[in-house]
Write a protein that holds these residues in place. Sequence first.
Motif, PDB file in Angstrom:
ATOM      1  N   PRO A  57      11.870  35.884  -8.724  1.00 50.84           N
ATOM      2  CA  PRO A  57      12.150  34.505  -8.330  1.00 50.84           C
ATOM      3  C   PRO A  57      12.472  34.425  -6.841  1.00 50.84           C
ATOM      4  O   PRO A  57      13.003  35.366  -6.254  1.00 50.84           O
ATOM      5  CB  PRO A  57      13.347  34.104  -9.182  1.00 50.84           C
ATOM      6  CG  PRO A  57      13.936  35.376  -9.655  1.00 50.84           C
ATOM      7  CD  PRO A  57      12.865  36.405  -9.642  1.00 50.84           C
ATOM      8  N   PRO A  58      12.140  33.303  -6.235  1.00 45.37           N
ATOM      9  CA  PRO A  58      12.375  33.169  -4.793  1.00 45.37           C
ATOM     10  C   PRO A  58      13.860  33.055  -4.488  1.00 45.37           C
ATOM     11  O   PRO A  58      14.632  32.490  -5.255  1.00 45.37           O
ATOM     12  CB  PRO A  58      11.646  31.878  -4.432  1.00 45.37           C
ATOM     13  CG  PRO A  58      11.626  31.096  -5.693  1.00 45.37           C
ATOM     14  CD  PRO A  58      11.534  32.104  -6.801  1.00 45.37           C
ATOM     15  N   THR A  59      14.236  33.615  -3.378  1.00 47.08           N
ATOM     16  CA  THR A  59      15.618  33.492  -2.945  1.00 47.08           C
ATOM     17  C   THR A  59      15.813  32.197  -2.175  1.00 47.08           C
ATOM     18  O   THR A  59      16.867  31.576  -2.268  1.00 47.08           O
ATOM     19  CB  THR A  59      16.007  34.691  -2.056  1.00 47.08           C
ATOM     20  OG1 THR A  59      15.082  34.780  -0.972  1.00 47.08           O
ATOM     21  CG2 THR A  59      15.983  35.970  -2.865  1.00 47.08           C
ATOM     22  N   ARG A  60      14.813  31.793  -1.419  1.00 50.11           N
ATOM     23  CA  ARG A  60      14.866  30.536  -0.658  1.00 50.11           C
ATOM     24  C   ARG A  60      13.644  29.706  -1.021  1.00 50.11           C
ATOM     25  O   ARG A  60      12.535  30.003  -0.591  1.00 50.11           O
ATOM     26  CB  ARG A  60      14.798  30.818   0.848  1.00 50.11           C
ATOM     27  CG  ARG A  60      15.916  31.590   1.399  1.00 50.11           C
ATOM     28  CD  ARG A  60      15.778  31.802   2.920  1.00 50.11           C
ATOM     29  NE  ARG A  60      14.950  30.823   3.611  1.00 50.11           N
ATOM     30  CZ  ARG A  60      13.842  31.151   4.294  1.00 50.11           C
ATOM     31  NH1 ARG A  60      13.447  32.395   4.354  1.00 50.11           N
ATOM     32  NH2 ARG A  60      13.155  30.223   4.922  1.00 50.11           N
ATOM     33  N   PRO A  61      13.796  28.646  -1.797  1.00 44.47           N
ATOM     34  CA  PRO A  61      12.643  27.802  -2.114  1.00 44.47           C
ATOM     35  C   PRO A  61      12.010  27.186  -0.865  1.00 44.47           C
ATOM     36  O   PRO A  61      10.824  26.916  -0.852  1.00 44.47           O
ATOM     37  CB  PRO A  61      13.216  26.710  -3.012  1.00 44.47           C
ATOM     38  CG  PRO A  61      14.438  27.314  -3.604  1.00 44.47           C
ATOM     39  CD  PRO A  61      14.973  28.248  -2.557  1.00 44.47           C
ATOM     40  N   ALA A  62      12.774  27.002   0.203  1.00 46.37           N
ATOM     41  CA  ALA A  62      12.206  26.426   1.420  1.00 46.37           C
ATOM     42  C   ALA A  62      11.142  27.348   2.014  1.00 46.37           C
ATOM     43  O   ALA A  62      10.164  26.881   2.587  1.00 46.37           O
ATOM     44  CB  ALA A  62      13.313  26.167   2.435  1.00 46.37           C
ATOM     45  N   GLY A  63      11.326  28.662   1.894  1.00 48.57           N
ATOM     46  CA  GLY A  63      10.323  29.607   2.388  1.00 48.57           C
ATOM     47  C   GLY A  63       9.035  29.550   1.589  1.00 48.57           C
ATOM     48  O   GLY A  63       7.971  29.888   2.087  1.00 48.57           O
ATOM     49  N   TRP A  64       9.156  29.104   0.364  1.00 51.68           N
ATOM     50  CA  TRP A  64       7.987  29.023  -0.502  1.00 51.68           C
ATOM     51  C   TRP A  64       7.204  27.740  -0.276  1.00 51.68           C
ATOM     52  O   TRP A  64       6.085  27.605  -0.749  1.00 51.68           O
ATOM     53  CB  TRP A  64       8.421  29.138  -1.954  1.00 51.68           C
ATOM     54  CG  TRP A  64       8.781  30.538  -2.330  1.00 51.68           C
ATOM     55  CD1 TRP A  64       9.718  31.325  -1.739  1.00 51.68           C
ATOM     56  CD2 TRP A  64       8.188  31.306  -3.346  1.00 51.68           C
ATOM     57  NE1 TRP A  64       9.773  32.550  -2.333  1.00 51.68           N
ATOM     58  CE2 TRP A  64       8.840  32.561  -3.351  1.00 51.68           C
ATOM     59  CE3 TRP A  64       7.202  31.072  -4.282  1.00 51.68           C
ATOM     60  CZ2 TRP A  64       8.500  33.569  -4.230  1.00 51.68           C
ATOM     61  CZ3 TRP A  64       6.875  32.073  -5.170  1.00 51.68           C
ATOM     62  CH2 TRP A  64       7.520  33.311  -5.133  1.00 51.68           C
ATOM     63  N   ALA A  65       7.763  26.801   0.435  1.00 55.20           N
ATOM     64  CA  ALA A  65       7.061  25.535   0.678  1.00 55.20           C
ATOM     65  C   ALA A  65       5.797  25.762   1.497  1.00 55.20           C
ATOM     66  O   ALA A  65       4.745  25.176   1.218  1.00 55.20           O
ATOM     67  CB  ALA A  65       7.983  24.541   1.377  1.00 55.20           C
ATOM     68  N   ALA A  66       5.884  26.634   2.509  1.00 55.36           N
ATOM     69  CA  ALA A  66       4.696  26.945   3.319  1.00 55.36           C
ATOM     70  C   ALA A  66       3.650  27.654   2.450  1.00 55.36           C
ATOM     71  O   ALA A  66       2.451  27.367   2.547  1.00 55.36           O
ATOM     72  CB  ALA A  66       5.073  27.798   4.518  1.00 55.36           C
ATOM     73  N   TRP A  67       4.130  28.576   1.603  1.00 55.31           N
ATOM     74  CA  TRP A  67       3.206  29.255   0.704  1.00 55.31           C
ATOM     75  C   TRP A  67       2.542  28.256  -0.230  1.00 55.31           C
ATOM     76  O   TRP A  67       1.345  28.341  -0.504  1.00 55.31           O
ATOM     77  CB  TRP A  67       3.947  30.310  -0.119  1.00 55.31           C
ATOM     78  CG  TRP A  67       3.044  30.965  -1.117  1.00 55.31           C
ATOM     79  CD1 TRP A  67       2.272  32.048  -0.911  1.00 55.31           C
ATOM     80  CD2 TRP A  67       2.788  30.537  -2.458  1.00 55.31           C
ATOM     81  NE1 TRP A  67       1.541  32.332  -2.033  1.00 55.31           N
ATOM     82  CE2 TRP A  67       1.842  31.415  -2.997  1.00 55.31           C
ATOM     83  CE3 TRP A  67       3.263  29.488  -3.243  1.00 55.31           C
ATOM     84  CZ2 TRP A  67       1.361  31.290  -4.294  1.00 55.31           C
ATOM     85  CZ3 TRP A  67       2.786  29.371  -4.530  1.00 55.31           C
ATOM     86  CH2 TRP A  67       1.852  30.263  -5.063  1.00 55.31           C
ATOM     87  N   LEU A  68       3.322  27.291  -0.705  1.00 57.29           N
ATOM     88  CA  LEU A  68       2.808  26.282  -1.632  1.00 57.29           C
ATOM     89  C   LEU A  68       1.692  25.461  -0.983  1.00 57.29           C
ATOM     90  O   LEU A  68       0.651  25.232  -1.592  1.00 57.29           O
ATOM     91  CB  LEU A  68       3.946  25.369  -2.085  1.00 57.29           C
ATOM     92  CG  LEU A  68       3.578  24.350  -3.144  1.00 57.29           C
ATOM     93  CD1 LEU A  68       3.552  25.016  -4.493  1.00 57.29           C
ATOM     94  CD2 LEU A  68       4.569  23.220  -3.127  1.00 57.29           C
ATOM     95  N   ARG A  69       1.895  25.036   0.256  1.00 56.67           N
ATOM     96  CA  ARG A  69       0.865  24.268   0.965  1.00 56.67           C
ATOM     97  C   ARG A  69      -0.412  25.090   1.109  1.00 56.67           C
ATOM     98  O   ARG A  69      -1.515  24.596   0.893  1.00 56.67           O
ATOM     99  CB  ARG A  69       1.380  23.832   2.328  1.00 56.67           C
ATOM    100  CG  ARG A  69       2.407  22.745   2.266  1.00 56.67           C
ATOM    101  CD  ARG A  69       2.811  22.273   3.666  1.00 56.67           C
ATOM    102  NE  ARG A  69       3.892  21.336   3.585  1.00 56.67           N
ATOM    103  CZ  ARG A  69       5.163  21.630   3.793  1.00 56.67           C
ATOM    104  NH1 ARG A  69       5.514  22.851   4.124  1.00 56.67           N
ATOM    105  NH2 ARG A  69       6.092  20.700   3.681  1.00 56.67           N
ATOM    106  N   ALA A  70      -0.263  26.340   1.496  1.00 56.14           N
ATOM    107  CA  ALA A  70      -1.435  27.215   1.647  1.00 56.14           C
ATOM    108  C   ALA A  70      -2.120  27.446   0.307  1.00 56.14           C
ATOM    109  O   ALA A  70      -3.352  27.482   0.217  1.00 56.14           O
ATOM    110  CB  ALA A  70      -1.017  28.545   2.267  1.00 56.14           C
ATOM    111  N   ALA A  71      -1.320  27.576  -0.755  1.00 53.73           N
ATOM    112  CA  ALA A  71      -1.895  27.789  -2.088  1.00 53.73           C
ATOM    113  C   ALA A  71      -2.675  26.568  -2.559  1.00 53.73           C
ATOM    114  O   ALA A  71      -3.729  26.699  -3.188  1.00 53.73           O
ATOM    115  CB  ALA A  71      -0.790  28.129  -3.084  1.00 53.73           C
TER     116      ALA A  71
END
Length: 186
Positions: A57-71
Motif C-alpha cells: 500500500p502507498p505511504t503517501r497517496p499524493a505521490g500516487w496522483a502523478a502515477w495515476l495520471r500517467a496510468a
Amino acid sequence: MARRPARSRAGEQLLAALGPLLAAEAAAEAHAAGLDPADLEQGVWLRLLERIATEGPPTRPAGWAAWLRAAVRAEARGERRRARREVPYDTADGGPAHPAAPEVERLAERADELRRVRAAVRRLPGRCPRVLLAMMSTKDATYREIAGELGISQGSLGPVRSRCLGCLRRMLMAEVAAPEPWGRER
C-alpha cells in the motif's frame, strides 16, 4: 464490532483519496480518445491494484496522483491501440464484423458491377464498344472531345450512342431471361 484489518482501511483511504481524481482524469481522457470513461477507470483501478500487490500500500497517496495520471494516459493509449487492431469475429445481427465493412462491400459490389458492364459493352458488335467505352471513360470528356476521338461528327454521336445502348439493353435482357438447361426458366 470487529475491527477491520489495517490493509482494508488503507485500501478504503486510497479509494477515498484517489477515487475523485481518477474519475476526473478518466472522464477527460476517455472523451478525448472516444472511450467509455467507466471502462478506462476500471482498467486503471486494475493497474493500481496490481501495483499495490507488488509494492504494497502507498505511504503517501499524493505521490500516487502523478502515477495515476500517467496510468490513465497509458491505459487510454492501450485502449485506442486495441480498438484499431481488434476486429470482432461476428456480430449479433449477423452483419459484417468491421464497421467499415458495409462501405468496403458496397465499393467491391460497385466495382464488380462496373467490370461486368464493361465486359458486356466489349461484346457489342461494330463501333458500339468504342462509343460506349469512350462515354464511360473517367476522363469526363465532352461530346465534342468524344466525337473527335472517335472520328465521327458531334451531331451523330447522340443517335449512335442511343442505338448502342439499345443493343446493349437487348443483349443484357436476353442474357438475364435466358432459360436454364433443358428449357426451364429461373
